[in-house]
Design a protein around this motif. Sequence first.
Motif, PDB file in Angstrom:
ATOM      1  N   GLY A 104       0.785  -1.222   0.000  1.00  0.00           N
ATOM      2  CA  GLY A 104       0.000   0.000   0.000  1.00  0.00           C
ATOM      3  C   GLY A 104       0.818   1.274   0.000  1.00  0.00           C
ATOM      4  N   ARG A 105       2.131   1.173  -0.257  1.00  0.00           N
ATOM      5  CA  ARG A 105       3.019   2.329  -0.167  1.00  0.00           C
ATOM      6  C   ARG A 105       3.704   2.602  -1.498  1.00  0.00           C
ATOM      7  N   VAL A 106       4.274   3.815  -1.608  1.00  0.00           N
ATOM      8  CA  VAL A 106       5.032   4.246  -2.780  1.00  0.00           C
ATOM      9  C   VAL A 106       6.400   4.715  -2.301  1.00  0.00           C
ATOM     10  N   PHE A 107       7.471   4.168  -2.882  1.00  0.00           N
ATOM     11  CA  PHE A 107       8.826   4.486  -2.458  1.00  0.00           C
ATOM     12  C   PHE A 107       9.671   4.900  -3.655  1.00  0.00           C
ATOM     13  N   ASP A 108      10.808   5.556  -3.341  1.00  0.00           N
ATOM     14  CA  ASP A 108      11.762   5.870  -4.398  1.00  0.00           C
ATOM     15  C   ASP A 108      12.878   4.834  -4.388  1.00  0.00           C
ATOM     16  N   ALA A 109      13.926   5.074  -5.176  1.00  0.00           N
ATOM     17  CA  ALA A 109      15.002   4.104  -5.334  1.00  0.00           C
ATOM     18  C   ALA A 109      15.771   3.862  -4.044  1.00  0.00           C
ATOM     19  N   LEU A 110      15.802   4.847  -3.144  1.00  0.00           N
ATOM     20  CA  LEU A 110      16.523   4.711  -1.882  1.00  0.00           C
ATOM     21  C   LEU A 110      15.642   4.213  -0.751  1.00  0.00           C
ATOM     22  N   GLY A 111      14.388   3.893  -1.085  1.00  0.00           N
ATOM     23  CA  GLY A 111      13.483   3.371  -0.067  1.00  0.00           C
ATOM     24  C   GLY A 111      12.747   4.425   0.726  1.00  0.00           C
ATOM     25  N   MET A 112      12.847   5.672   0.300  1.00  0.00           N
ATOM     26  CA  MET A 112      12.142   6.738   1.005  1.00  0.00           C
ATOM     27  C   MET A 112      10.699   6.837   0.508  1.00  0.00           C
ATOM     28  N   ILE A 220       4.639   0.198  -4.959  1.00  0.00           N
ATOM     29  CA  ILE A 220       5.138   0.922  -6.125  1.00  0.00           C
ATOM     30  C   ILE A 220       6.499   1.528  -5.793  1.00  0.00           C
ATOM     31  N   VAL A 221       7.460   1.287  -6.682  1.00  0.00           N
ATOM     32  CA  VAL A 221       8.780   1.921  -6.594  1.00  0.00           C
ATOM     33  C   VAL A 221       8.911   2.825  -7.813  1.00  0.00           C
ATOM     34  N   ALA A 222       9.079   4.120  -7.592  1.00  0.00           N
ATOM     35  CA  ALA A 222       9.062   5.073  -8.692  1.00  0.00           C
ATOM     36  C   ALA A 222      10.320   5.935  -8.690  1.00  0.00           C
ATOM     37  N   GLU A 223      10.879   6.125  -9.868  1.00  0.00           N
ATOM     38  CA  GLU A 223      12.017   7.023 -10.045  1.00  0.00           C
ATOM     39  C   GLU A 223      11.845   7.698 -11.402  1.00  0.00           C
ATOM     40  N   ARG A 227      15.696  11.949 -12.823  1.00  0.00           N
ATOM     41  CA  ARG A 227      16.614  11.541 -11.769  1.00  0.00           C
ATOM     42  C   ARG A 227      17.856  10.875 -12.341  1.00  0.00           C
ATOM     43  N   SER A 228      18.852  10.714 -11.501  1.00  0.00           N
ATOM     44  CA  SER A 228      20.126  10.127 -11.901  1.00  0.00           C
ATOM     45  C   SER A 228      19.929   8.739 -12.509  1.00  0.00           C
ATOM     46  N   PRO A 229      20.725   8.390 -13.528  1.00  0.00           N
ATOM     47  CA  PRO A 229      20.631   7.032 -14.091  1.00  0.00           C
ATOM     48  C   PRO A 229      20.902   5.950 -13.055  1.00  0.00           C
ATOM     49  N   LEU A 230      21.763   6.246 -12.072  1.00  0.00           N
ATOM     50  CA  LEU A 230      22.025   5.268 -11.024  1.00  0.00           C
ATOM     51  C   LEU A 230      20.780   5.015 -10.177  1.00  0.00           C
ATOM     52  N   LEU A 231      20.014   6.054  -9.915  1.00  0.00           N
ATOM     53  CA  LEU A 231      18.786   5.889  -9.143  1.00  0.00           C
ATOM     54  C   LEU A 231      17.755   5.100  -9.932  1.00  0.00           C
ATOM     55  N   ARG A 232      17.712   5.305 -11.239  1.00  0.00           N
ATOM     56  CA  ARG A 232      16.768   4.543 -12.066  1.00  0.00           C
ATOM     57  C   ARG A 232      17.106   3.053 -12.055  1.00  0.00           C
ATOM     58  N   ILE A 233      18.394   2.741 -12.161  1.00  0.00           N
ATOM     59  CA  ILE A 233      18.809   1.334 -12.106  1.00  0.00           C
ATOM     60  C   ILE A 233      18.533   0.751 -10.729  1.00  0.00           C
TER      61      ILE A 233
END
Length: 447
Positions: A104-112, A220-223, A227-233
């Motif tokens: 039920g949550r949405v996070f970014d590449a770093l888990g925030m 959902i994990v969204a980037e 954003r940086s290519p490293l964050l997308r990977i």
Amino acid sequence: MSLLSSRLSEAVSTHAQHDHVRMSGRVSRFDGHMIECGGFPATIGTLCRIETEGGNSAIAEIIGFQNSNNLLCVHETGARISVGAQVTVEDDGYEIPVGEGLLGRVFDALGMPLDGRGPAQLEDSWPLEGVQINPLARRSVDTPLDVGVRVINSLLTVGQGQRLGIIAGSGVGKSVLLGMMTRFTKADVVVVGLIGERGREVGDFVRTVFNAESRGRTVIVAEPADRSPLLRIRAAKRATAIAEYFRDQGKNVLLIMDSLTRVAHARREIGLALGEQPTSKGYPPSVVSLIPALVERSGTGLNGQGSITSFYTVLADGDDTNDPVVDTARAILDGHILLSRQQAQMGIYPAVDVPASVSRVMTEIVSPEHIAAGQMFRRLMSLYMENRDLLLMGGYSAGQDPDLDLAVQLWPQLISLIQQPQTDLADFESSAAALTGLFGTSQKGGL
């Protein structure tokens, strides 16, 4: 402190880190994105904090080594970094926090969290790069997965643990199709990776799929694309790791990655920055190795575990289905669904080109009657589309070809089977019944 640095600090504080001595070095070269600093023991993927002018800090990731120095790529564009700035190890990047609190949550590449609901309460951890499984120990794909979309359930039946690509150009309805599967599937858990998409589309997708029924089983994990290519990977790997965790818990997981092409583009940026030689259409060799490494992490698990059924969208730039990323993905996946711009222009949604699409496990998981009806559907639709211009010009007279006559007669029913409003659910049983019922009498005459 910068926003990205703050996000990382919070992410690190949410789970236990491996015990290691805090190591540091000094920046010796910085060209706007790439940093070279004095060598200290660290692995590729390690996240480091770098001092910037004004007392803030930026986050960079180790991507390689050169002349006994570490090479890092900065996550944040425009960071005010100067030569001599201190570089300190922040997180080895090996494991991520996981648990039921992800649902039920949405996070970014770093888990925030991106949903404004604060840190998630997560009790377990899982390797970001996954855990290898002996291919001989994997269970076979032998059970259909209901994705709630009639054309896929009936004509491109998906098995639990199968991996498919959705190949499409821009603007032919792939996001709508993904949203339908996310809401309607019978999978226990749905993990969605939105990689490199426009920020507006990310917000629209989340608002569409997070309804009362689907929210409790969806992560959902969204980037976004800026954003940086490293964050997308990292976002793609994080979404896959989350799916692996739930598979290990015995869940049947649906993993949707939108899009695999954006992940490949991100890897191309990093590869070229490291000096790799570009090959076909500018893609370095590391892209070709990244795609199977990511895709092979999904699939069935061991006895007692669940499965990861995965859909990867692949962008066909200019509707070119021979793009290197398309070719590589098509070769490694267990089937592909091609979305047709011609059908989209005809108002047929989902715009699935059935004759050009294939599910490589369908014949092993459905009945012989279902298979026969699907083959007849493909034949009739292919015949009609090949002769459509001739029919529209009045150059064909009924009676010249019995097969084409049948295709013309049944064309409205064929299209009705494919078309489905995005708010309607079509379960597997009703989809299969609609297909076999369509040809219950026609197939006696043979085709």
